[in-house]
Design a protein around this motif. Structure first.
Motif, mmCIF file in Angstrom:
data_model
loop_
_atom_site.group_PDB
_atom_site.id
_atom_site.type_symbol
_atom_site.label_atom_id
_atom_site.label_comp_id
_atom_site.label_asym_id
_atom_site.label_seq_id
_atom_site.Cartn_x
_atom_site.Cartn_y
_atom_site.Cartn_z
ATOM 1 N N GLU A 200 0.808 -1.220 0.000
ATOM 2 C CA GLU A 200 0.000 0.000 0.000
ATOM 3 C C GLU A 200 0.843 1.272 0.000
ATOM 4 O O GLU A 200 0.478 2.270 -0.629
ATOM 5 C CB GLU A 200 -0.907 0.037 1.242
ATOM 6 N N ASN A 201 1.974 1.244 0.694
ATOM 7 C CA ASN A 201 2.702 2.486 0.995
ATOM 8 C C ASN A 201 3.960 2.715 0.179
ATOM 9 O O ASN A 201 4.541 3.807 0.258
ATOM 10 C CB ASN A 201 3.058 2.504 2.482
ATOM 11 N N PHE A 202 4.402 1.735 -0.613
ATOM 12 C CA PHE A 202 5.649 1.898 -1.365
ATOM 13 C C PHE A 202 5.414 1.510 -2.822
ATOM 14 O O PHE A 202 4.809 0.471 -3.106
ATOM 15 C CB PHE A 202 6.763 1.050 -0.756
ATOM 16 N N ASP A 203 5.900 2.349 -3.725
ATOM 17 C CA ASP A 203 5.693 2.108 -5.153
ATOM 18 C C ASP A 203 7.002 1.881 -5.890
ATOM 19 O O ASP A 203 7.112 2.134 -7.089
ATOM 20 C CB ASP A 203 4.930 3.275 -5.779
ATOM 21 N N ASP A 204 8.030 1.405 -5.161
ATOM 22 C CA ASP A 204 9.334 1.175 -5.791
ATOM 23 C C ASP A 204 9.631 -0.312 -5.991
ATOM 24 O O ASP A 204 10.778 -0.714 -6.121
ATOM 25 C CB ASP A 204 10.447 1.828 -4.971
ATOM 26 N N GLY A 205 8.569 -1.123 -5.986
ATOM 27 C CA GLY A 205 8.746 -2.534 -6.306
ATOM 28 C C GLY A 205 9.069 -3.424 -5.127
ATOM 29 O O GLY A 205 9.233 -4.639 -5.306
ATOM 30 N N ARG A 206 9.127 -2.885 -3.913
ATOM 31 C CA ARG A 206 9.452 -3.761 -2.785
ATOM 32 C C ARG A 206 8.259 -4.645 -2.439
ATOM 33 O O ARG A 206 7.102 -4.217 -2.507
ATOM 34 C CB ARG A 206 9.957 -2.959 -1.579
ATOM 35 N N ALA A 364 10.943 -23.145 10.503
ATOM 36 C CA ALA A 364 12.391 -22.941 10.357
ATOM 37 C C ALA A 364 12.669 -22.065 9.141
ATOM 38 O O ALA A 364 13.404 -22.435 8.221
ATOM 39 C CB ALA A 364 13.080 -24.290 10.219
ATOM 40 N N ASN A 365 12.089 -20.889 9.147
ATOM 41 C CA ASN A 365 12.160 -20.002 7.992
ATOM 42 C C ASN A 365 11.582 -18.660 8.414
ATOM 43 O O ASN A 365 10.870 -18.575 9.417
ATOM 44 C CB ASN A 365 11.338 -20.607 6.839
ATOM 45 N N GLY A 366 11.885 -17.629 7.653
ATOM 46 C CA GLY A 366 11.348 -16.305 7.925
ATOM 47 C C GLY A 366 10.880 -15.642 6.649
ATOM 48 O O GLY A 366 10.750 -16.286 5.604
ATOM 49 N N ILE A 367 10.648 -14.338 6.727
ATOM 50 C CA ILE A 367 10.212 -13.585 5.549
ATOM 51 C C ILE A 367 11.424 -13.142 4.750
ATOM 52 O O ILE A 367 12.567 -13.169 5.230
ATOM 53 C CB ILE A 367 9.357 -12.361 5.956
ATOM 54 N N TYR A 368 11.190 -12.731 3.516
ATOM 55 C CA TYR A 368 12.251 -12.155 2.702
ATOM 56 C C TYR A 368 11.691 -10.975 1.919
ATOM 57 O O TYR A 368 10.585 -11.056 1.357
ATOM 58 C CB TYR A 368 12.842 -13.184 1.735
ATOM 59 N N ILE A 369 12.412 -9.876 1.921
ATOM 60 C CA ILE A 369 12.105 -8.722 1.069
ATOM 61 C C ILE A 369 13.265 -8.594 0.097
ATOM 62 O O ILE A 369 14.378 -8.231 0.492
ATOM 63 C CB ILE A 369 11.939 -7.429 1.895
ATOM 64 N N PRO A 370 13.055 -8.927 -1.186
ATOM 65 C CA PRO A 370 14.153 -8.878 -2.161
ATOM 66 C C PRO A 370 14.673 -7.455 -2.349
ATOM 67 O O PRO A 370 14.005 -6.466 -2.030
ATOM 68 C CB PRO A 370 13.513 -9.400 -3.447
ATOM 69 N N ARG A 371 15.834 -7.375 -2.899
ATOM 70 C CA ARG A 371 16.492 -6.092 -3.176
ATOM 71 C C ARG A 371 15.565 -5.149 -3.952
ATOM 72 O O ARG A 371 14.909 -5.546 -4.910
ATOM 73 C CB ARG A 371 17.771 -6.353 -3.979
ATOM 74 N N PHE A 372 15.531 -3.880 -3.525
ATOM 75 C CA PHE A 372 14.730 -2.865 -4.222
ATOM 76 C C PHE A 372 15.525 -1.585 -4.461
ATOM 77 O O PHE A 372 14.963 -0.574 -4.851
ATOM 78 C CB PHE A 372 13.453 -2.543 -3.431
ATOM 79 N N GLY A 377 15.758 3.656 -12.528
ATOM 80 C CA GLY A 377 14.668 4.610 -12.282
ATOM 81 C C GLY A 377 14.645 5.103 -10.852
ATOM 82 O O GLY A 377 15.677 5.428 -10.263
ATOM 83 N N LYS A 378 13.451 5.149 -10.252
ATOM 84 C CA LYS A 378 13.273 5.719 -8.919
ATOM 85 C C LYS A 378 13.938 4.891 -7.820
ATOM 86 O O LYS A 378 14.067 5.359 -6.691
ATOM 87 C CB LYS A 378 11.788 5.885 -8.612
ATOM 88 N N THR A 379 14.388 3.680 -8.151
ATOM 89 C CA THR A 379 15.040 2.851 -7.132
ATOM 90 C C THR A 379 16.508 3.212 -6.945
ATOM 91 O O THR A 379 17.138 2.747 -5.989
ATOM 92 C CB THR A 379 14.950 1.353 -7.495
ATOM 93 N N ASP A 380 17.075 3.989 -7.860
ATOM 94 C CA ASP A 380 18.507 4.299 -7.805
ATOM 95 C C ASP A 380 18.812 5.344 -6.731
ATOM 96 O O ASP A 380 18.047 6.286 -6.522
ATOM 97 C CB ASP A 380 18.999 4.815 -9.158
ATOM 98 N N VAL A 381 19.944 5.147 -6.051
ATOM 99 C CA VAL A 381 20.430 6.111 -5.075
ATOM 100 C C VAL A 381 21.890 6.422 -5.381
ATOM 101 O O VAL A 381 22.605 5.614 -5.974
ATOM 102 C CB VAL A 381 20.288 5.576 -3.630
ATOM 103 N N LYS A 382 22.342 7.584 -4.972
ATOM 104 C CA LYS A 382 23.715 8.012 -5.255
ATOM 105 C C LYS A 382 24.689 7.629 -4.139
ATOM 106 O O LYS A 382 25.899 7.624 -4.352
ATOM 107 C CB LYS A 382 23.755 9.531 -5.458
ATOM 108 N N GLU A 383 24.161 7.345 -2.954
ATOM 109 C CA GLU A 383 25.027 7.181 -1.781
ATOM 110 C C GLU A 383 25.861 5.900 -1.815
ATOM 111 O O GLU A 383 26.916 5.820 -1.184
ATOM 112 C CB GLU A 383 24.179 7.206 -0.509
#
Length: 572
Positions: A200-206, A364-372, A377-383
């Motif tokens: 609902e709150n993020f539109d960068d593919g996460r 014996a497992n957890g959640i995963y949030i893949p790289r975003f 595009g909007k996912t790129d950062v300069k830092e």
């Protein structure tokens, strides 16, 4: 008699190591009809029979299984993890006093010397590298280019996943490739809630999903009667059900069933023997770990699968007129470019509501949030360059877990029966850039009890990783706050972090196109000695940001089949 002795030590192939990679090398070589000697420096461990604590409960151990003073004194470096030296699993990890190493910069080298290696204790998270990973070095001008692309490895990922059994959910993301998956384990109610709030709150593919883990969740898989996960979460003690993949329950029994495998534990390989005339390796030198007797075993092809550090050490010790600085070390890169994933950073929160819900079983497992990050595009950062993913879980902790005084006395019964509040944790794992200055080397002034040089580590995380960690913490906080959770607190344990604790050592004999800048070619062969293959974490040219073991297996299967084909053509 001498001739007979020599003939007994002649094999088609030798595999050094019995862990994730060694087991797969043994299986593939044996199934291709090669008489294969498998050498393990540690003791024998038989599936089920040698899992002594698999069915024991906390009250069966003094102090609930916490490390004793003697354990902490004998395993000071293993104890840095905070979890491998528990009394119910310490037998699968090394005694640091018996197996010493040195640190110019702190390095937490976590090892398991036994048949099966760390396949008995690995975290089992299983993800594929994508072309985002294979192409990153070339696009960014960092280190060297991978000599392969996703299309080269994809069929081998398929083969491995279908054999070992990996559960999870496919998402259709190009940078997080779909896999051959069994039915996923379930998210709990809070994890489902966080999943919906992220969407609902993020539109960068996460996106939040259940972890992809090498546990059978339906049917059976090849090996020693492997069946579905029983949700006991006692995996690091050895799984008597064979529900998670290990060499002991799966690949080694499959290799043995061919009749082509000879397994020899307590065999410390310290040198690959090189013939200057044929420009090939002829065999390996071995010290018996118990008797300290020396042996030579000969073969047409050799697979080093002893772990990134141990395989590099063997190659560095394998000196000849042609290779004065170690076998295959024309580039000077052998032992360099150490990588590990950096973690111990993220956020936690208290979750109100869901009081009528509680977990059942011990997943014996957890959640995963893949790289975003840095996907375009909007996912790129300069830092910083590259990116990270999150692992974690939600659960209810009783007060007796959080307040030591409530573990005793009349309130104990009530505290055990009454679950606490829901909590959610997101813990990030980030990619580490290859750096020639992150290295290991041999110290011939400090020998172990077998007279072999010890390893010295000189490696640490760099500026890119430190910059990435800030974002790892900030984004974890943002996601938990966006979900409406309370008491959100970030954590970034920079001071206590060093390389090694991720237990994802990589890069000491990297692959590449050019022998002048790399150790191995695209088939994991040493450039200048092509009948030696290295298929553990040594070959990694970059680290990606997720657990690498599935890749080790896929590359090993590919290399072993390549070796078998080369032998059939008389090219090895």
């Amino acid at each position: 008699m001498n001739k007979n002795s020599e003939l007994e030590n002649e094999y088609d192939a030798i595999v050094v190591g019995t862990g994730i990679s060694g087991g797969w090398a043994a299986k593939e070589l044996c199934e291709n009809g090669l008489k294969t000697l498998v050498l393990e420096r540690g003791r024998m461990v038989k599936h089920i029979q040698d899992y002594p604590t698999a069915n024991m409960d906390p009250w069966d151990f003094p102090n609930g299984g916490e490390p004793t003073r003697e354990t902490r004194e004998r395993m000071p470096k293993q104890n840095r993890t905070g979890f491998v030296t528990k009394e119910y699993r310490k037998h699968f990890f090394v005694d640091d006093l018996k197996h010493p190493y040195n640190e110019k910069r702190r390095f937490d080298w976590i090892r398991g010397y036994q048949v099966g290696g760390r396949s008995l204790t690995w975290g089992r998270q299983s993800y594929r590298l994508s072309d985002l990973d294979f192409e990153a070095n070339k696009k960014e001008g960092i280190a060297v280019d991978w000599p392969v692309r996703y299309k080269d490895i994809a069929p081998w990922y398929d083969k491995v996943e279908e054999f070992i059994g990996v559960s999870g959910e496919n998402l259709g993301l190009e940078h997080f490739p779909d896999q051959k998956l069994l039915k996923p384990m379930n998210l709990n109610c809070v994890e489902e809630h966080l999943k919906s709030k992220i969407a609902e709150n993020f539109d960068d593919g996460r996106v939040l999903t259940i972890g992809r883990t090498a546990h059978i969740t339906e049917g059976t898989k090849p090996g020693m009667g492997r069946s579905s996960c029983q949700y006991r979460d006692r995996c690091m003690r050895g799984c008597p059900f064979g529900a998670y993949f290990s060499s002991n329950s799966s690949t080694l029994p499959t290799a043995e069933a061919t009749g082509n495998m000879t397994l020899r534990p307590n065999s410390i390989v310290h040198e690959v023997i090189y013939d200057d005339k044929t420009k090939k390796a002829t065999g390996v030198r071995v010290i018996d770990a118990e008797t300290k007797e020396s042996h030579v075993y000969n073969a047409k092809v050799i697979f080093l699968c002893a772990s990134a550090m141990a395989s590099a050490a063997i190659l560095l010790q394998s000196k000849s007129e042609r290779f004065p600085n170690g076998l295959g070390n024309d580039s000077g890169e052998l032992g360099c470019n150490i990588m590990d994933h950096h973690f111990h950073v993220g956020a936690r929160a208290i979750v109100d509501g869901f009081e009528d819900k509680i977990n059942k079983g011990r997943r014996a497992n957890g959640i995963y949030i893949p790289r975003f990050r840095n996907l375009g595009g909007k996912t790129d950062v300069k830092e910083f360059k590259r990116g990270y993913g999150y692992q974690g879980s939600a659960g209810r902790r009783g007060d007796s877990e959080a307040v030591a005084e409530m573990k005793y006395g009349p309130q104990l019964k009530e505290a055990i029966l009454k679950p606490g509040q829901w909590q959610m944790t997101l813990s990030a794992f980030g990619e580490t850039l290859p750096d020639h200055n992150n290295r290991m080397y041999l110290d011939y002034d400090k020998l172990d009890e077998w007279g072999l040089p010890t390893i010295t580590f000189d490696a640490d995380f760099g500026e890119n990783e430190l910059a990435m960690r800030k974002d790892m913490e900030e984004q974890a906080i943002k996601m938990l706050e966006a979900a409406g959770y309370k008491n959100v607190k970030g954590f970034n344990e920079v001071e206590s972090r060093a390389m090694g604790l991720g237990i994802h050592e990589m890069g000491t004999a990297r692959m590449g196109h050019d022998p002048k800048t790399s150790v191995l070619n695209k088939y994991n062969q040493i450039h200048a000695c092509t009948n030696v293959y290295v298929t553990d974490g040594s070959f990694m040219t970059s680290s990606a940001c997720h657990n690498p073991s599935l890749g080790y297996m896929a590359f090993t299967a590919r290399a072993a089949n390549h070796a078998a084909e080369e032998l059939k053509k008389n090219n090895a």
